[in-house]
Scaffold this motif. Structure first.
Motif, PDB file in Angstrom:
ATOM      1  N   ARG A  69      67.502  55.606  -6.808  1.00 19.97           N
ATOM      2  CA  ARG A  69      68.137  55.564  -8.132  1.00 19.97           C
ATOM      3  C   ARG A  69      69.464  54.806  -8.024  1.00 19.97           C
ATOM      4  N   TRP A  70      69.720  53.927  -8.980  1.00 15.87           N
ATOM      5  CA  TRP A  70      70.931  53.101  -9.009  1.00 15.87           C
ATOM      6  C   TRP A  70      71.098  52.292  -7.713  1.00 15.87           C
ATOM      7  N   ARG A  71      69.975  51.780  -7.253  1.00 14.72           N
ATOM      8  CA  ARG A  71      69.989  50.814  -6.166  1.00 14.72           C
ATOM      9  C   ARG A  71      69.089  49.653  -6.554  1.00 14.72           C
ATOM     10  N   ALA A  72      69.311  48.515  -5.931  1.00 15.99           N
ATOM     11  CA  ALA A  72      68.442  47.373  -6.177  1.00 15.99           C
ATOM     12  C   ALA A  72      66.998  47.760  -5.856  1.00 15.99           C
ATOM     13  N   PRO A  73      66.016  47.213  -6.587  1.00 12.40           N
ATOM     14  CA  PRO A  73      64.617  47.575  -6.325  1.00 12.40           C
ATOM     15  C   PRO A  73      64.209  47.224  -4.902  1.00 12.40           C
ATOM     16  N   ARG A  74      63.499  48.162  -4.276  1.00  7.49           N
ATOM     17  CA  ARG A  74      63.019  47.966  -2.910  1.00  7.49           C
ATOM     18  C   ARG A  74      61.609  47.373  -2.930  1.00  7.49           C
ATOM     19  N   LEU A 159      49.648  35.377 -18.996  1.00  5.18           N
ATOM     20  CA  LEU A 159      50.647  36.184 -19.690  1.00  5.18           C
ATOM     21  C   LEU A 159      50.968  37.412 -18.849  1.00  5.18           C
ATOM     22  N   VAL A 160      52.241  37.629 -18.590  1.00  6.47           N
ATOM     23  CA  VAL A 160      52.701  38.786 -17.807  1.00  6.47           C
ATOM     24  C   VAL A 160      53.651  39.607 -18.675  1.00  6.47           C
ATOM     25  N   THR A 161      53.465  40.921 -18.720  1.00  2.00           N
ATOM     26  CA  THR A 161      54.419  41.808 -19.395  1.00  2.00           C
ATOM     27  C   THR A 161      55.019  42.746 -18.352  1.00  2.00           C
ATOM     28  N   VAL A 162      56.336  42.925 -18.385  1.00  3.07           N
ATOM     29  CA  VAL A 162      57.021  43.646 -17.311  1.00  3.07           C
ATOM     30  C   VAL A 162      57.815  44.835 -17.851  1.00  3.07           C
ATOM     31  N   GLN A 163      58.054  45.789 -16.963  1.00  2.00           N
ATOM     32  CA  GLN A 163      58.914  46.933 -17.257  1.00  2.00           C
ATOM     33  C   GLN A 163      60.175  46.861 -16.411  1.00  2.00           C
ATOM     34  N   TYR A 164      61.221  47.520 -16.893  1.00  2.63           N
ATOM     35  CA  TYR A 164      62.494  47.548 -16.188  1.00  2.63           C
ATOM     36  C   TYR A 164      63.220  48.831 -16.562  1.00  2.63           C
ATOM     37  N   ARG A 165      64.125  49.262 -15.689  1.00  4.60           N
ATOM     38  CA  ARG A 165      64.834  50.513 -15.934  1.00  4.60           C
ATOM     39  C   ARG A 165      65.641  50.452 -17.235  1.00  4.60           C
ATOM     40  N   LEU A 166      65.674  51.576 -17.933  1.00  2.00           N
ATOM     41  CA  LEU A 166      66.271  51.652 -19.262  1.00  2.00           C
ATOM     42  C   LEU A 166      67.427  52.639 -19.300  1.00  2.00           C
ATOM     43  N   GLY A 167      68.235  52.509 -20.347  1.00  2.37           N
ATOM     44  CA  GLY A 167      69.302  53.470 -20.586  1.00  2.37           C
ATOM     45  C   GLY A 167      70.251  53.568 -19.410  1.00  2.37           C
ATOM     46  N   PRO A 168      70.730  54.775 -19.111  1.00  3.15           N
ATOM     47  CA  PRO A 168      71.694  54.938 -18.023  1.00  3.15           C
ATOM     48  C   PRO A 168      71.127  54.617 -16.650  1.00  3.15           C
ATOM     49  N   LEU A 169      69.807  54.614 -16.490  1.00  6.34           N
ATOM     50  CA  LEU A 169      69.221  54.256 -15.204  1.00  6.34           C
ATOM     51  C   LEU A 169      69.207  52.754 -15.000  1.00  6.34           C
ATOM     52  N   GLY A 170      69.227  51.993 -16.093  1.00  5.29           N
ATOM     53  CA  GLY A 170      69.187  50.546 -16.002  1.00  5.29           C
ATOM     54  C   GLY A 170      70.538  49.879 -16.025  1.00  5.29           C
ATOM     55  N   ASN A 190      73.927  46.192 -13.404  1.00 10.58           N
ATOM     56  CA  ASN A 190      72.736  45.859 -14.183  1.00 10.58           C
ATOM     57  C   ASN A 190      71.482  46.041 -13.326  1.00 10.58           C
ATOM     58  N   PHE A 191      71.075  47.293 -13.143  1.00  9.00           N
ATOM     59  CA  PHE A 191      69.894  47.540 -12.322  1.00  9.00           C
ATOM     60  C   PHE A 191      68.634  47.045 -13.032  1.00  9.00           C
ATOM     61  N   ALA A 192      68.648  47.061 -14.366  1.00  8.63           N
ATOM     62  CA  ALA A 192      67.528  46.508 -15.127  1.00  8.63           C
ATOM     63  C   ALA A 192      67.382  45.021 -14.865  1.00  8.63           C
ATOM     64  N   LEU A 193      68.492  44.326 -14.762  1.00  7.60           N
ATOM     65  CA  LEU A 193      68.441  42.884 -14.488  1.00  7.60           C
ATOM     66  C   LEU A 193      67.889  42.626 -13.091  1.00  7.60           C
ATOM     67  N   ASP A 195      65.737  44.515 -11.641  1.00  3.18           N
ATOM     68  CA  ASP A 195      64.296  44.752 -11.768  1.00  3.18           C
ATOM     69  C   ASP A 195      63.589  43.504 -12.287  1.00  3.18           C
ATOM     70  N   LEU A 196      64.162  42.890 -13.323  1.00  5.67           N
ATOM     71  CA  LEU A 196      63.542  41.691 -13.883  1.00  5.67           C
ATOM     72  C   LEU A 196      63.520  40.555 -12.876  1.00  5.67           C
ATOM     73  N   ILE A 197      64.585  40.424 -12.096  1.00  2.86           N
ATOM     74  CA  ILE A 197      64.619  39.403 -11.054  1.00  2.86           C
ATOM     75  C   ILE A 197      63.550  39.691  -9.995  1.00  2.86           C
ATOM     76  N   ALA A 198      63.370  40.971  -9.651  1.00  2.48           N
ATOM     77  CA  ALA A 198      62.317  41.335  -8.695  1.00  2.48           C
ATOM     78  C   ALA A 198      60.936  40.985  -9.247  1.00  2.48           C
ATOM     79  N   SER A 199      60.734  41.180 -10.550  1.00  2.00           N
ATOM     80  CA  SER A 199      59.436  40.837 -11.140  1.00  2.00           C
ATOM     81  C   SER A 199      59.212  39.329 -11.115  1.00  2.00           C
ATOM     82  N   LEU A 200      60.279  38.550 -11.339  1.00  2.00           N
ATOM     83  CA  LEU A 200      60.155  37.092 -11.273  1.00  2.00           C
ATOM     84  C   LEU A 200      59.810  36.643  -9.848  1.00  2.00           C
TER      85      LEU A 200
END
Length: 595
Positions: A69-74, A159-170, A190-193, A195-200
């Motif tokens: 939690r609150w770390r870059a995606p592993r 077409l790819v649809t992605v999820q990312y952490r939201l609210g206080p977790l993101g 910006n942990f959500a950001l 996440d999006l970079i990891a998806s890219l």
């Protein structure tokens, strides 16, 4: 995107249950023709009714629970055997929007998954890749909300649809997390950001197996998804991971670290306040970080309650719309983004990822918000909403929605153009032909509201299940589908070659070809204004001049417009750069309570 606007749309007008159509669907049968092998392991999906090959719930990073939690995606672990990819993954933690359990905390911290939709003959090809980033004020939403099968098949794209952490977790900035970071990226806010970079990065590694070209990737998204795309454009960490970008009703504003952390700004719920509410104020950094990661989701999200602080988790405002937490989102953290404001990065091509861009808004962005405001809307027979004063309601929508265009299209496009980047196209979505429910005329109540263009781009109009037949009535299906087909063609053409073209539509000129009189494309049905080119930019100076001099705006109208903007100021409806000007105008032109 503002939380209240998101909530107002989510309520589906309060006229019927909404729900996510994908959740009620029967699990599809795996199809051997979709089996493939990634670096992670083997995968099997299914065939959609239109022939699309679909893979759902593919992990691109490990769970973000516990110590993550609150770390870059592993990096995600490989799996043995053949993994079924026929069901959506759980959403990231958020308050539910469904009528049956609105306001209840749902989702899982094991939520970093994506979905892939491809034409049936895609494998072995180099098709353009389009990655959809969902909206939802950065506090709700899921990759399951959009069915990408029609866009993929009709336009021959992956077409790819992605999820990312939201609210206080993101989005969460606190010195305890920075001080105890295991890796440099863990110092982010910006942990959500991340996440999006990891998806890219996942797309770069794996998408060729599905038939996609990793060197031809377009990111597109609406509302908060559009704002997150703006953040990716400004992030040095995302450089080279995408090649084109489409921002639908997005924004280029960010919070500073101080604003996100300390209680000295207009932003709700800075982290220092959250820490105080949790009782961790006097803890050291290590103790605070440890306690934060052990805090239950219910206790964490309860600190973000905006109406009934410690009452029940079923939070509501006005006449039934679920309440959601306000958070400082898109933070200039010095890790994922430079510490300078996001908008300021656009003035130099060296400080933003200079790729071809489409930017646009809807004509009536804020009507979705106003339909839930009892000061502006009454309920006939206690059930059917209608404007108290339709003329003034439309004027309020016109002037407030113009602000969104100014700050999401005209201002950033001008800044980027002056920096020497001219590959920009702009649009306004004007379709406003919804039907009626009882005594409610949805066309008048909602107009071309926030988010209405997204179903046209995906070619699917059942997004609100029971309400879809009212929002998108069968009587205009032919013209609506024609507009949708042309918009899909423009979007896919842009993804394919960097220029929006459509055989069924007019030439879409670049916004920046004539800096003094820029061009934007208007999207509407042939029964109304049609697809056509509008000339001229909007600006704060023009907005203020029009408000003061427009003959159709009376003094009472002017004050009503300014009063509405003041009312919604803290909900971030007014972009921060415009607040001082609007406050000064209201003070000089209107007295408190004047109608």
């Amino acid at each position: 995107m503002n939380v209240r606007i998101a909530a107002a749309i989510t309520l589906c007008l309060g006229l019927a249950a909404c729900g996510n159509p994908s959740e009620a669907a029967t699990e599809p049968k795996p199809d051997v023709g979709t089996q493939l092998t990634l670096n992670q392991g083997s995968l099997i999906g299914f065939k959609a009714e239109n022939g699309a090959h679909v893979w759902l719930g593919i992990p691109f990073a490990e769970s973000t629970a516990g110590q993550n939690r609150w770390r870059a995606p592993r990096p995600v672990s490989a799996w043995d055997g053949i993994r079924p990819a026929t069901t959506f993954a759980p959403s990231c933690p958020q308050f539910s929007r469904e009528e049956s359990d609105a306001g209840e905390l749902i989702g899982s911290e094991d939520c970093l998954y994506l979905n892939v939709y491809a034409p049936p003959d895609a494998q072995g090809r180099d098709l353009p890749v389009m990655i959809w980033i969902h909206g939802g004020a950065n506090v709700w939403g899921a990759a399951s909300e959009r069915d990408g099968s029609k866009l993929a098949v009709d336009q021959n794209v992956i077409l790819v649809t992605v999820q990312y952490r939201l609210g206080p977790l993101g989005f969460f900035a606190h010195e305890a997390l920075r001080d105890t970071a295991d890796k440099p990226l863990d110092r982010a806010a910006n942990f959500a950001l991340l996440d999006l970079i990891a998806s890219l990065k996942w797309v770069g590694r794996e998408i060729a197996t599905f038939g996609g070209n990793p060197d031809n990737v377009t990111i597109f998204g609406e509302s908060a998804g559009g704002q997150n795309i703006a953040a990716l454009i400004g992030s040095p960490l995302a450089k080279g991971l995408f090649h084109k970008a489409i921002m639908q009703s997005g924004g280029f504003d960010s919070a500073s670290l101080d604003q996100a952390e300390f209680a000295n700004s207009d932003f709700y719920n800075p982290s220092s306040v959250v820490i105080d509410k949790l009782g961790y104020r006097d803890f050291g950094s290590k103790e605070t970080a440890k306690a934060l990661r052990k805090t239950s989701l219910a206790d964490l999200f309860a600190t973000y309650a905006t109406k009934a602080e410690a009452a029940k988790p079923r939070l509501r405002y006005n006449d039934g719309t679920p309440e959601f937490p306000n958070i400082p989102a898109v933070i200039s953290d010095g890790v994922t983004l430079p510490k300078a404001p996001l908008r300021s990065l656009l003035s130099d091509q060296e400080t933003f990822n200079s790729v071809p861009m489409i930017m646009g808004t809807t004509r009536d962005e804020l009507k979705a918000l106003f339909q839930a405001d009892p000061k502006l809307v009454k309920k006939r027979l206690g059930l059917f909403p209608a404007a108290r004063n339709q003329r003034r309601y439309d004027l309020i929508s016109e002037y407030t929605s113009r602000l969104w265009r100014i700050h999401a299209v005209d201002q950033p496009a001008a800044i980027i153009s002056r920096a020497g980047h001219n590959e920009i196209w702009a649009y306004r979505f004007d379709w406003d032909e919804s039907g009626s429910v009882g005594m409610t005329d949805l066309a008048k109540l909602l107009g071309a509201s926030h988010g209405f263009e997204a179903p046209f781009i995906f070619g699917t109009f059942d997004v609100f299940t029971d309400n879809s037949k009212y929002l998108f009535p069968p009587k205009n299906a032919e013209s609506r589908n024609a507009l949708s087909a042309t918009m899909m063609e423009y979007w896919a053409s842009f993804a394919r070659g960097g220029q929006p073209l459509a055989q069924t539509g007019p030439e879409w000129p670049r916004y920046t070809e004539n800096e003094s009189q820029p061009k934007i494309m208007r999207f509407d049905s042939e029964e109304d204004k049609g697809i056509s080119v509008l000339t001229g930019a909007d600006s704060m100076d023009k907005w203020i001049s029009d408000l003061q001099n427009d003959q159709k705006v009376s003094r009472a109208d002017r004050c009503a417009i300014l009063d509405v903007l003041t009312t919604y100021r803290d909900g971030n409806v007014i972009p921060p750069p415009a607040r001082v000007q609007i406050d000064a105008l209201r003070k000089s032109r209107c007295t408190a309570g004047q109608q």
